[in-house]
Design a protein around this motif. Structure first.
Motif, PDB file in Angstrom:
ATOM      1  N   VAL A  66       0.855  -1.188   0.000  1.00  0.00           N
ATOM      2  CA  VAL A  66       0.000   0.000   0.000  1.00  0.00           C
ATOM      3  C   VAL A  66       0.892   1.239   0.000  1.00  0.00           C
ATOM      4  CG1 VAL A  66      -1.728   1.302   1.291  1.00  0.00           C
ATOM      5  CG2 VAL A  66      -1.867  -1.189   1.195  1.00  0.00           C
ATOM      6  N   ASN A  68      -0.751   4.524  -0.668  1.00  0.00           N
ATOM      7  CA  ASN A  68      -1.606   5.665  -0.384  1.00  0.00           C
ATOM      8  C   ASN A  68      -2.403   5.409   0.882  1.00  0.00           C
ATOM      9  OD1 ASN A  68      -1.000   7.240  -2.798  1.00  0.00           O
ATOM     10  ND2 ASN A  68      -2.080   5.636  -3.912  1.00  0.00           N
ATOM     11  N   ALA A  69      -1.871   5.841   1.998  1.00  0.00           N
ATOM     12  CA  ALA A  69      -2.553   5.729   3.285  1.00  0.00           C
ATOM     13  C   ALA A  69      -1.948   6.773   4.220  1.00  0.00           C
ATOM     14  CB  ALA A  69      -2.416   4.332   3.871  1.00  0.00           C
ATOM     15  N   HIS A  70      -2.691   7.087   5.265  1.00  0.00           N
ATOM     16  CA  HIS A  70      -2.245   8.110   6.207  1.00  0.00           C
ATOM     17  C   HIS A  70      -1.933   7.544   7.585  1.00  0.00           C
ATOM     18  CE1 HIS A  70      -3.206  11.223   3.291  1.00  0.00           C
ATOM     19  NE2 HIS A  70      -4.387  10.650   3.113  1.00  0.00           N
ATOM     20  N   GLU A  74      -4.974   2.289   8.614  1.00  0.00           N
ATOM     21  CA  GLU A  74      -5.587   2.406   7.291  1.00  0.00           C
ATOM     22  C   GLU A  74      -4.920   1.452   6.308  1.00  0.00           C
ATOM     23  OE1 GLU A  74      -6.415   5.838   3.889  1.00  0.00           O
ATOM     24  OE2 GLU A  74      -5.705   6.409   5.895  1.00  0.00           O
ATOM     25  N   CYS A  75      -3.592   1.292   6.421  1.00  0.00           N
ATOM     26  CA  CYS A  75      -2.878   0.328   5.571  1.00  0.00           C
ATOM     27  C   CYS A  75      -3.413  -1.083   5.794  1.00  0.00           C
ATOM     28  CB  CYS A  75      -1.383   0.362   5.884  1.00  0.00           C
ATOM     29  SG  CYS A  75      -0.447   1.585   4.958  1.00  0.00           S
ATOM     30  N   GLN A  77      -6.282  -2.032   6.928  1.00  0.00           N
ATOM     31  CA  GLN A  77      -7.638  -2.177   6.403  1.00  0.00           C
ATOM     32  C   GLN A  77      -7.621  -2.377   4.904  1.00  0.00           C
ATOM     33  OE1 GLN A  77      -9.803   1.263   7.647  1.00  0.00           O
ATOM     34  NE2 GLN A  77      -9.851   0.685   9.819  1.00  0.00           N
ATOM     35  N   MET A  78      -6.750  -1.674   4.204  1.00  0.00           N
ATOM     36  CA  MET A  78      -6.668  -1.808   2.750  1.00  0.00           C
ATOM     37  C   MET A  78      -6.061  -3.145   2.342  1.00  0.00           C
ATOM     38  SD  MET A  78      -5.417   2.074   1.829  1.00  0.00           S
ATOM     39  CE  MET A  78      -5.485   1.825   0.070  1.00  0.00           C
ATOM     40  N   CYS A  86       3.581  -1.700   4.018  1.00  0.00           N
ATOM     41  CA  CYS A  86       2.906  -0.403   4.085  1.00  0.00           C
ATOM     42  C   CYS A  86       3.918   0.687   3.726  1.00  0.00           C
ATOM     43  CB  CYS A  86       2.315  -0.182   5.487  1.00  0.00           C
ATOM     44  SG  CYS A  86       1.369   1.339   5.618  1.00  0.00           S
ATOM     45  N   ALA A  88       3.343   3.358   2.498  1.00  0.00           N
ATOM     46  CA  ALA A  88       2.769   4.697   2.656  1.00  0.00           C
ATOM     47  C   ALA A  88       3.528   5.516   3.687  1.00  0.00           C
ATOM     48  CB  ALA A  88       1.292   4.581   3.044  1.00  0.00           C
ATOM     49  N   ASN A 390      -0.062   7.731  14.329  1.00  0.00           N
ATOM     50  CA  ASN A 390      -0.443   7.171  13.028  1.00  0.00           C
ATOM     51  C   ASN A 390       0.413   5.980  12.629  1.00  0.00           C
ATOM     52  OD1 ASN A 390      -2.449   9.079  12.727  1.00  0.00           O
ATOM     53  ND2 ASN A 390      -1.188  10.476  11.500  1.00  0.00           N
TER      54      ASN A 390
END
Length: 429
Positions: A66, A68-70, A74-75, A77-78, A86, A88, A390
């Protein structure tokens, strides 16, 4: 030719023919490099099996990732149930890993300094580059300091003026002897730096203000900090190591004793101890009120540490040189310094290239030890990134990115050393 007197020399040329299939192209490479005998064939097959296993094991993590994550949550989950990386976090924090907490609007300054560093190194490393650019190589350290830390441009200018004062003093006192002249030149430079540099800088700054926004050393971090410490230590440790190696081989008892004591003391103390000395103890030996920048203190200690090891590497090259080379220099009527510069040292440095580059690579990697004294190197920044809400809990992606960047720099130094060895080869085997 007749039957009684056959000719043993062919009278006409045979047409050229292609070499056998096994002696050309990829087949020849495979046969000679990978399947030369039964042991080589077995090792090749085992290596291929291990390589395939590594690629199959790591490819899902590397490529099913991944970008594109913040946040780490979130990573995840994707990704769902997939085991992907990750990346990102690199996309989100790559500027911090490269520049630390350097002001974002000023990123152009370290980028420009890095580009100018490549230009300054080119005439030193590559002979086809015009030698007249060496003046820029000499000017670059002061220019890089001004670009990265900012402030008035006249500060590095007056620092270079101290070197000019020393050079003029050395020329004026040359008739007194090399040792006396060098001592007076050193005293003249120190006098300029300690007593004249600051008022002259202030006066020039008022007459012609040329300055950049100042950046404190606490804001300099990431790979910018590693490059500053590593490149400075490498640049100064080589010439100082040459002087120290010559001092250890000197016939003057005092010079030899001082060189041996310095080398053995520095080599017997861990680098981390010297860094703690630079961080905590060095200020106790300075005059009250002296503001000695921490990064400068670290650079001095790292340079001294690398100098001791460099001196031993170069001393090994000097010891490996045949005695006949020294006798040849004496037969040519060369004095000590000319013999070292023209005959002895070029050959000793050529022999010592692998050891010198190995010391450079080790020094560059050792810059990560500054994390223990509170400087924001890439490892320290990775810890601060993982401490945020985060990205708490992320590990491998940050360390893979940091390791890859260190590998690029170290591999580049290794390849250049191999190129230099090939260029300086005098045998034609």
């Amino acid at each position: 030719m007749n039957e009684r007197n056959p000719a043993f020399v062919r009278g006409e040329m045979l047409p050229a023919r292609e070499p056998p299939a096994g002696e050309m192209g990829l087949l020849k490479l495979l046969r000679k490099s990978l399947f030369n005998n039964w042991l080589s064939s077995i090792l090749t097959v085992i290596s291929l099996i291990v390589l395939v296993w590594i690629v199959r094991s790591t490819s899902p993590w590397l490529f099913d990732s991944v970008w594109n994550a913040h946040s780490l949550s979130e990573c995840r989950q994707m990704l769902g149930v997939a085991e992907g990386a990750c990346w990102a976090v690199i996309r989100d924090r790559w500027t911090q890993l490269l520049f630390g907490f350097y002001p974002p609007e000023q990123y152009w300054r370290p980028v420009l300094a890095f580009a100018l560093m490549l230009l300054a190194l080119s005439p030193v490393l590559f002979p086809p580059v015009p030698r007249r650019l060496l003046w820029f190589s000499a000017v670059f350290p002061g220019l890089a300091y001004w670009l990265i830390w900012g402030g008035t441009l006249w500060l590095p200018v007056t620092a270079y003026a101290g070197i000019a004062v020393g050079a003029v003093s050395l020329r004026l006192t040359a008739r007194l002897g090399a040792g006396v002249g060098a001592g007076l030149a050193f005293i003249g430079a120190l006098t300029w730096w300690f007593f004249a540099s600051e008022p002259v800088t202030t006066m020039l700054g008022q007459l012609l203000p040329l300055s950049l926004a100042p950046v404190t050393s606490r804001e300099v971090g990431g790979f910018l900090l590693s490059i500053v410490i590593g490149v400075t230590g490498i640049s100064f440790s080589l010439p100082l190591g040459i002087v120290l190696a010559l001092g250890r081989r000197s016939k003057m008892p005092l010079v030899k004793t001082l060189s041996v004591v310095f080398i053995e003391f520095i080599r017997g103390v861990p680098l981390i101890t010297l860094l703690f000395t630079a961080s905590l103890l060095l200020n106790y030996f300075l005059p009250p009120g002296t503001n000695f920048d921490l990064i400068l203190r670290v650079i001095i200690m790292v340079t001294l540490f690398a100098t001791a090891y460099m001196a031993e590497v170069i001393r090994g090259g000097l010891a490996a040189l045949p005695r006949g080379q020294y006798e040849a220099a004496e037969a040519l009527g060369l004095d000590y310094w000319k013999a070292q510069r023209l005959v002895i040292m070029p050959q000793a440095l050529k022999i010592s290239i692998p050891g010198i580059v190995n010391s450079f690579i080790g020094l560059f990697k050792d810059t990560t030890l500054v994390v223990f004294i509170g400087l924001l190197d890439p490892i320290a920044l990775s810890n601060s990134i993982r401490a945020t809400t985060n990205w708490q809990g992320i590990y491998w992606e940050l360390f893979v990115f940091i390791g890859a960047l260190f590998f690029i720099f170290c591999f580049g130094m290794s390849r250049y050393s191999m190129h230099l060895e090939r260029r300086l080869r005098t045998d034609h085997r």
